[in-house]
Design an enzyme around this catalytic site. Structure first.
Site, short mmCIF file in Angstrom:
data_model
loop_
_atom_site.label_atom_id
_atom_site.label_comp_id
_atom_site.label_asym_id
_atom_site.label_seq_id
_atom_site.Cartn_x
_atom_site.Cartn_y
_atom_site.Cartn_z
N LYS A 394 4.66 -1.53 -9.12
CA LYS A 394 4.37 -2.55 -8.12
C LYS A 394 4.30 -3.90 -8.82
CE LYS A 394 0.30 -4.21 -5.56
NZ LYS A 394 -1.06 -3.87 -5.07
N TRP A 494 3.28 -1.41 0.92
CA TRP A 494 2.40 -1.49 2.10
C TRP A 494 1.16 -2.36 1.84
CZ3 TRP A 494 4.45 3.15 0.32
CH2 TRP A 494 5.52 3.65 1.07
N HIS A 495 1.32 -3.34 0.97
CA HIS A 495 0.22 -4.24 0.65
C HIS A 495 0.57 -5.66 1.11
CE1 HIS A 495 -1.11 -1.34 -2.82
NE2 HIS A 495 -1.36 -0.86 -1.61
N HIS A 496 1.19 -5.79 2.28
CA HIS A 496 1.56 -7.13 2.73
C HIS A 496 0.31 -7.93 3.07
CE1 HIS A 496 2.63 -4.07 5.91
NE2 HIS A 496 1.69 -4.72 6.56
#
Length: 555
Positions: A394, A494-496
């Protein structure tokens, strides 16, 4: 959204729910006397606080506020307790990629051609994420303006209810030791702190692999002071202006139940009563715009009355990129999700999982992958479980940002979202560095037990390049150039975050600038995602701000 446009996911997953036994369990209800379907709500009601979104921040926030005030929570999704086994560790992929109309994770495709999801379930993203729990860096806490003692107390409040030490079995141990061989040093052992090097963190899965979520934090709530309505979609925040030229004040919301009936919830006639939007990075920006707070140039063409011309709503949207490799194993692997993490501060994070459950309909993928690997003797990569695992990287703090724009005035329709992945060269360099670290881990002596000697790391890259993991085009050098590999195979972590950032849309107290009685408290306020995985910080923020708001009310 037309799910037909997501052919790959649909083909893989549409048959899953007829097969998976967890999805046919009898319904069970949580012991929450205050949680109801919104169809039972009165046409009009009055509350000290209205929390829009019963998610990762909204649940701890509402539970805290209910200690001294009357709270209404409006959640657009259902209850995670209806089918408890659905969210257990082994079903992570099945739940995340559920294409059904009432799935916990609503699928959408970014304008960049990347599949993404937004939560629609009580508990938010904590109901279907990979479970890793780790604190924010100290810099985030300092920038947030929160008292350090309050932050630590809030973390502990969360951890007492939903957090467990992550198990360290063979696959995760091999990843840990591979990271150390690859130079991700020092080894920091088990810790929830955000420290450079390799560490073991916590998880929201208990020792029976059963998920706990932010919804469990509602156990702290005073049942006499709180009501939670499910399948309650807020369509608009209501404002009033006392005199010409005075600041607008939020006074209530309109929401629809599952049958399409409209209800109105008002704030009590108290100057300290507030509406708090905790609908997530996508939902919070969307609701502000639908309510008239946003760029005039977007709102007026849709017939939305402008309350405040605020061009920064929906700006600064960012998403942490995910790239990685799938690794078939010659030896059995345990079921695991994100226990070990390698942290290169400000650059990237390396995490891994293994042995996840799949449906029998996935069998053809195994043959497809083996044909790419040119292997006929190593056995199936997929049957009903992943016979191997994944190692992911990431990008820690993407500099590339984008924007959110409304498609329509329908709150159920996900807006257009563009994150501009890898627009900034530094993000691409950090991804390449992360992929090099992953390759070194896979090639390490520590990881050799889980490697077929006949499969090179180049072949593993070829596999990922061949899979339709997104809707971005492939190039002749997708698998041979790590720069192109990062660009072409990018997925979301999925860490917007962003869209209602502190200092631009909200102030340091998370109050929406230019109006009274309205706050936003969730990841939409972040300029970067805290820690390796943000759920710990978002739950902490809900609790900490609840305490702070509570004190202000009583002062």
């Amino acid at each position: 959204m037309d799910l037909g446009s997501m052919g790959f996911l649909k083909v893989l997953l549409v048959a899953v729910y007829a097969w998976d036994p967890y999805f046919s369990q009898a319904e069970t209800a949580p012991n929450y006397s205050f949680v109801h379907e919104s169809t039972t709500a009165p046409p009009v009601s009055y509350h000290d606080y209205i929390v829009v979104g019963g998610g990762t921040a909204g649940c701890p926030l509402a539970a805290t506020l209910s200690e001294t005030a009357n709270v209404l929570v409006l959640e657009r999704g259902g209850s995670p307790y209806r089918n408890p086994g659905k969210t257990d560790k082994g079903n992570f992929l099945l739940t995340l990629l559920d294409p059904s109309p009432d799935s916990y994770a609503q699928i959408f495709i970014t304008e960049d051609g990347v599949y993404n999801h937004r939560a629609r379930i009580l508990g938010g993203g904590t109901v279907f994420n990979a479970g890793f729990y780790s604190h924010a860096e100290t810099e985030f806490v300092k920038e947030s303006g929160l008292d350090e003692a309050l932050v630590n107390d809030a973390y502990q409040w969360v951890e007492n209810k939903v957090v467990f030490k992550a198990p360290l079995l063979q696959w995760q141990t091999a990843v840990r030791d591979g990271l150390l061989e690859a130079g991700v040093l020092p080894y920091n052992g088990f810790t929830n702190e955000h420290i450079n090097g390799t560490k073991i963190g916590s998880t929201i899965f208990d020792m029976n692999d059963h998920r706990h979520s932010a919804a469990d934090l509602l156990e702290y709530a005073d049942p006499k002071n709180i009501i939670v309505y499910l399948h309650a979609t807020v369509t608009k925040i209501l404002f009033t202006t006392q005199t010409v030229g005075s600041r607008p004040r939020a006074i209530g919301v309109i929401y629809e139940d599952a049958m399409g009936e409209k209800h109105t919830a008002y704030l009590t006639n108290d100057s300290k009563s507030e509406i708090i939007v905790s609908a997530g990075a996508i939902g919070s920006s969307q609701l502000l715009m639908l309510s008239g707070i946003g760029p005039r140039s977007q709102l007026e063409p849709l017939g939305i009355k402008v309350v405040i011309d605020q061009p920064m709503v929906g700006r600064g949207m960012a998403d942490n990129t995910l790239n990685g490799v799938f690794i078939p194993s010659p030896n059995p692997v345990e079921l695991s999700l994100l226990s070990t993490v390698g942290i290169s501060l400000l650059v990237n994070y390396i995490e891994a999982g293994s042995g996840l459950n799949l449906a029998p309909s996935f069998g053809w993928i195994s043959k497809f992958l083996l044909s790419i690997l040119d292997q006929t003797t190593i056995g199936s990569f997929f049957d009903t479980r992943l016979n191997g695992g994944i190692i992911l990287q990431k990008v820690a703090r993407p500099l590339s940002t984008g924007h959110l724009k409304l498609r329509s005035t329908d709150p159920n329709e996900t807006p257009k979202v563009r994150f501009n992945y890898f627009q900034e060269p530094e993000d691409l360099r950090n991804c390449v560095q992360g992929m090099k670290t992953i390759i070194n881990v896979v090639n390490s002596q520590a990881f050799s037990k889980f490697r077929y000697r006949t499969i090179s790391t180049q072949q593993l890259l070829n596999v990922v390049a061949a899979l339709p993991l997104n809707q971005r085009p492939r190039h002749f050098d997708t698998a041979s150039s790590l720069e192109q590999f990062c660009n072409d195979t990018v997925m979301t972590f999925w860490h917007h975050h962003g869209g209602c950032q502190v200092g631009k849309v909200v102030d340091e107290d998370y109050k929406v600038i230019g109006v009274d009685g309205l706050r936003v408290i969730d990841a939409s306020t972040f300029s970067f995602t805290p820690g390796t995985n943000p759920q710990a910080t978002v739950m902490m923020l809900g609790r900490a701000m609840g305490v702070r708001i509570q004190k202000d009310r009583l002062s």
